[in-house]
Design a protein around this motif. Structure first.
Motif, PDB file in Angstrom:
ATOM      1  N   THR A 139       0.853  -1.189   0.000  1.00 39.58           N
ATOM      2  CA  THR A 139       0.000   0.000   0.000  1.00 39.58           C
ATOM      3  C   THR A 139       0.886   1.235   0.000  1.00 39.58           C
ATOM      4  OG1 THR A 139      -1.758  -1.142   1.187  1.00 39.58           O
ATOM      5  CG2 THR A 139      -1.783   1.252   1.298  1.00 39.58           C
ATOM      6  N   TYR A 140       0.654   2.106  -0.958  1.00 42.86           N
ATOM      7  CA  TYR A 140       1.345   3.396  -0.965  1.00 42.86           C
ATOM      8  C   TYR A 140       0.466   4.410  -0.248  1.00 42.86           C
ATOM      9  CZ  TYR A 140       4.587   1.673  -4.551  1.00 42.86           C
ATOM     10  OH  TYR A 140       5.541   0.984  -5.238  1.00 42.86           O
ATOM     11  N   LYS A 141       1.063   5.097   0.700  1.00 46.06           N
ATOM     12  CA  LYS A 141       0.305   6.142   1.393  1.00 46.06           C
ATOM     13  C   LYS A 141       0.609   7.477   0.727  1.00 46.06           C
ATOM     14  CE  LYS A 141      -0.133   4.023   5.946  1.00 46.06           C
ATOM     15  NZ  LYS A 141      -0.212   2.687   5.377  1.00 46.06           N
ATOM     16  N   THR A 142      -0.386   8.078   0.147  1.00 44.47           N
ATOM     17  CA  THR A 142      -0.194   9.418  -0.413  1.00 44.47           C
ATOM     18  C   THR A 142      -0.967  10.391   0.476  1.00 44.47           C
ATOM     19  OG1 THR A 142      -2.112   9.297  -1.865  1.00 44.47           O
ATOM     20  CG2 THR A 142      -0.050   8.478  -2.763  1.00 44.47           C
ATOM     21  N   GLU A 143      -0.839  11.678   0.187  1.00 50.77           N
ATOM     22  CA  GLU A 143      -1.484  12.667   1.057  1.00 50.77           C
ATOM     23  C   GLU A 143      -2.990  12.490   1.101  1.00 50.77           C
ATOM     24  OE1 GLU A 143      -0.237  16.699   0.313  1.00 50.77           O
ATOM     25  OE2 GLU A 143       1.804  16.149   0.930  1.00 50.77           O
TER      26      GLU A 143
ATOM     27  N   ASN B  51      -4.841   6.108   0.610  1.00 52.97           N
ATOM     28  CA  ASN B  51      -3.974   4.939   0.627  1.00 52.97           C
ATOM     29  C   ASN B  51      -4.247   4.125  -0.629  1.00 52.97           C
ATOM     30  OD1 ASN B  51      -2.968   5.622   3.066  1.00 52.97           O
ATOM     31  ND2 ASN B  51      -4.235   4.202   4.240  1.00 52.97           N
ATOM     32  N   LEU B  52      -3.166   3.846  -1.385  1.00 53.54           N
ATOM     33  CA  LEU B  52      -3.336   3.090  -2.626  1.00 53.54           C
ATOM     34  C   LEU B  52      -2.814   1.678  -2.420  1.00 53.54           C
ATOM     35  CD1 LEU B  52      -1.965   5.367  -5.498  1.00 53.54           C
ATOM     36  CD2 LEU B  52      -4.264   4.380  -5.321  1.00 53.54           C
ATOM     37  N   THR B  53      -3.726   0.712  -2.376  1.00 47.90           N
ATOM     38  CA  THR B  53      -3.280  -0.672  -2.244  1.00 47.90           C
ATOM     39  C   THR B  53      -3.074  -1.255  -3.638  1.00 47.90           C
ATOM     40  OG1 THR B  53      -4.364  -0.930  -0.137  1.00 47.90           O
ATOM     41  CG2 THR B  53      -3.867  -2.956  -1.327  1.00 47.90           C
ATOM     42  N   ILE B  54      -1.809  -1.513  -3.972  1.00 46.86           N
ATOM     43  CA  ILE B  54      -1.463  -1.970  -5.323  1.00 46.86           C
ATOM     44  C   ILE B  54      -1.430  -3.499  -5.385  1.00 46.86           C
ATOM     45  CG2 ILE B  54       0.303  -1.843  -7.142  1.00 46.86           C
ATOM     46  CD1 ILE B  54      -1.023   0.854  -6.433  1.00 46.86           C
ATOM     47  N   LEU B  55      -0.847  -4.123  -4.369  1.00 42.02           N
ATOM     48  CA  LEU B  55      -0.795  -5.590  -4.314  1.00 42.02           C
ATOM     49  C   LEU B  55      -1.535  -6.021  -3.055  1.00 42.02           C
ATOM     50  CD1 LEU B  55       3.011  -6.018  -5.111  1.00 42.02           C
ATOM     51  CD2 LEU B  55       1.114  -6.125  -6.740  1.00 42.02           C
TER      52      LEU B  55
ATOM     53  N   GLY C 164       0.537  -7.796 -17.194  1.00 42.21           N
ATOM     54  CA  GLY C 164      -0.401  -6.907 -16.523  1.00 42.21           C
ATOM     55  C   GLY C 164      -0.331  -5.571 -17.208  1.00 42.21           C
ATOM     56  N   GLU C 165      -1.435  -4.865 -17.163  1.00 45.91           N
ATOM     57  CA  GLU C 165      -1.482  -3.554 -17.803  1.00 45.91           C
ATOM     58  C   GLU C 165      -0.534  -2.595 -17.088  1.00 45.91           C
ATOM     59  OE1 GLU C 165      -5.546  -2.446 -18.413  1.00 45.91           O
ATOM     60  OE2 GLU C 165      -5.465  -4.143 -19.821  1.00 45.91           O
ATOM     61  N   SER C 166      -0.257  -1.522 -17.757  1.00 47.72           N
ATOM     62  CA  SER C 166       0.552  -0.476 -17.144  1.00 47.72           C
ATOM     63  C   SER C 166      -0.130  -0.021 -15.857  1.00 47.72           C
ATOM     64  CB  SER C 166       0.660   0.667 -18.156  1.00 47.72           C
ATOM     65  OG  SER C 166       1.349   1.717 -17.573  1.00 47.72           O
ATOM     66  N   GLY C 167       0.642   0.075 -14.782  1.00 41.14           N
ATOM     67  CA  GLY C 167       0.084   0.521 -13.505  1.00 41.14           C
ATOM     68  C   GLY C 167      -0.512  -0.589 -12.661  1.00 41.14           C
ATOM     69  N   SER C 168      -0.420  -1.842 -13.140  1.00 41.75           N
ATOM     70  CA  SER C 168      -1.050  -2.946 -12.392  1.00 41.75           C
ATOM     71  C   SER C 168      -0.199  -3.411 -11.205  1.00 41.75           C
ATOM     72  CB  SER C 168      -1.349  -4.122 -13.329  1.00 41.75           C
ATOM     73  OG  SER C 168      -0.155  -4.574 -13.936  1.00 41.75           O
ATOM     74  N   GLY C 169       1.054  -2.962 -11.141  1.00 36.52           N
ATOM     75  CA  GLY C 169       1.880  -3.319  -9.985  1.00 36.52           C
ATOM     76  C   GLY C 169       3.023  -4.279 -10.299  1.00 36.52           C
ATOM     77  N   LYS C 170       3.332  -4.458 -11.573  1.00 31.55           N
ATOM     78  CA  LYS C 170       4.396  -5.399 -11.959  1.00 31.55           C
ATOM     79  C   LYS C 170       5.753  -4.971 -11.399  1.00 31.55           C
ATOM     80  CE  LYS C 170       3.721  -4.829 -16.417  1.00 31.55           C
ATOM     81  NZ  LYS C 170       2.704  -3.766 -16.333  1.00 31.55           N
ATOM     82  N   SER C 171       6.100  -3.705 -11.623  1.00 29.17           N
ATOM     83  CA  SER C 171       7.405  -3.239 -11.139  1.00 29.17           C
ATOM     84  C   SER C 171       7.433  -3.208  -9.615  1.00 29.17           C
ATOM     85  CB  SER C 171       7.726  -1.843 -11.684  1.00 29.17           C
ATOM     86  OG  SER C 171       7.876  -1.911 -13.083  1.00 29.17           O
ATOM     87  N   THR C 172       6.323  -2.821  -9.017  1.00 27.50           N
ATOM     88  CA  THR C 172       6.242  -2.820  -7.554  1.00 27.50           C
ATOM     89  C   THR C 172       6.566  -4.218  -7.028  1.00 27.50           C
ATOM     90  OG1 THR C 172       4.553  -1.097  -7.615  1.00 27.50           O
ATOM     91  CG2 THR C 172       4.657  -2.436  -5.610  1.00 27.50           C
ATOM     92  N   PHE C 173       5.972  -5.228  -7.647  1.00 27.25           N
ATOM     93  CA  PHE C 173       6.205  -6.610  -7.208  1.00 27.25           C
ATOM     94  C   PHE C 173       7.666  -7.012  -7.415  1.00 27.25           C
ATOM     95  CE2 PHE C 173       5.919 -11.287  -8.081  1.00 27.25           C
ATOM     96  CZ  PHE C 173       5.759 -11.647  -6.757  1.00 27.25           C
TER      97      PHE C 173
END
Ligand SMILES: Nc1ncnc2c1ncn2[C@@H]1O[C@H](COP(=O)(O)OP(=O)(O)O)[C@@H](O)[C@H]1O
Ligand SMILES: [Mg+2]
Length: 226
Positions: free
Chosen positions: A14-18, A21-25, A42-51
């Motif tokens: 989960t990324y916490k922004t101001e 909270n964005l839960t990606i995985l 996975g599409e762009s923004g789906s969380g591949k690089s995060t993983f």
């Protein structure tokens, strides 16, 4: 007997922004057997690089466990993390990250020099790997004297230099034209086979992903077999 070399359990990021909270995985589970080639689309923004960054020790999960070989990635101190990244992993990214003032040969053997291998041995090994990726006639070229596809071939050779257990590739063909993308894809899978490595590759290119022994897609933060 198959050996599990990557085990991911109930992973959450989960990324916490101001503003939110964005839960990606979320609730992501994955086991990888040694020697298998696993691909994730996975599409762009789906969380591949995060993983991949979490598996690569570049980012921490919010929750869950990640075990790679004998390394528990949640509890690694600096020394172990550096050990993990130097000896366990080979990394390939969309961009080659070659050093511009070093030749193809030097760029390939640099990771081994940093790991303490004598230069002569390192250079011999690098020469072999560059030969494996079809660059035997380009070893003394600087990155500026190589084509985009050739630079990425050097990046593939470099990723295998320290004899890693696991090769991580994040969109390795993402910057290339279709013809070069196909060629790098074939080459990567063939060297990974030759050296019997385990591969975890993420891409948005279904043609590349289909080369995996198992192909998953990231959807709503979880992996589904394709
Ligand atoms: N540091 C960050 N802070 C907030 N959101 C982020 C951060 N890094 C990535 N994201 C968001 O996480 C999502 C997944 O990103 P990423 O893993 O790069 O996707 P992919 O590699 O599949 O294109 C994107 O929506 C992105 O905006
Ligand atoms: Mg990405």
């Amino acid at each position: 007997m198959s050996e599990i070399i990557v085990s991911v359990k109930e992973l959450e990021k989960t990324y916490k922004t101001e503003s939110e909270n964005l839960t990606i995985l979320k609730d992501l589970n994955l086991e990888i057997e040694r020697g298998k080639k696993i691909t994730i689309v996975g599409e762009s923004g789906s969380g591949k690089s995060t993983f991949l960054n979490i598996i690569g020790g570049l980012d921490n999960p919010t929750r869950g466990s990640v075990r790679c070989g004998s390394y528990d990635l949640i509890n690694l101190d600096e020394k172990k993390l550096s050990d993990y990244r130097t000896h366990f992993l080979g990394l390939i990214f969309q961009f080659h990250y070659l050093l511009k003032d070093f030749t193809a040969l030097e760029n390939t053997f640099l990771p081994s020099i940093m790991a303490g291998l004598p230069k002569k041995e390192a250079a011999e090994k690098a020469r072999q790997l560059l030969c494996d990726v079809g660059l035997e006639k380009r070893v003394d070229h600087l990155p500026s004297q190589l084509s985009g596809g050739e630079r990425q071939r050097v990046a593939v050779a470099r990723s295998l230099m320290n004899n890693p257990e696991l090769v991580l590739a994040d969109e390795p063909t993402g910057n290339l034209d279709p013809e070069n993308a196909k060629m790098i894809g074939e080459l990567l899978f063939s060297v990974v086979d030759k050296y019997k490595k385990t591969l975890l590759l993420v891409t948005h290119d279904m043609n590349l992903a289909r080369r995996g022994d198992l192909c998953y897609s990231i959807k709503k933060g979880k992996l589904e077999l394709v």
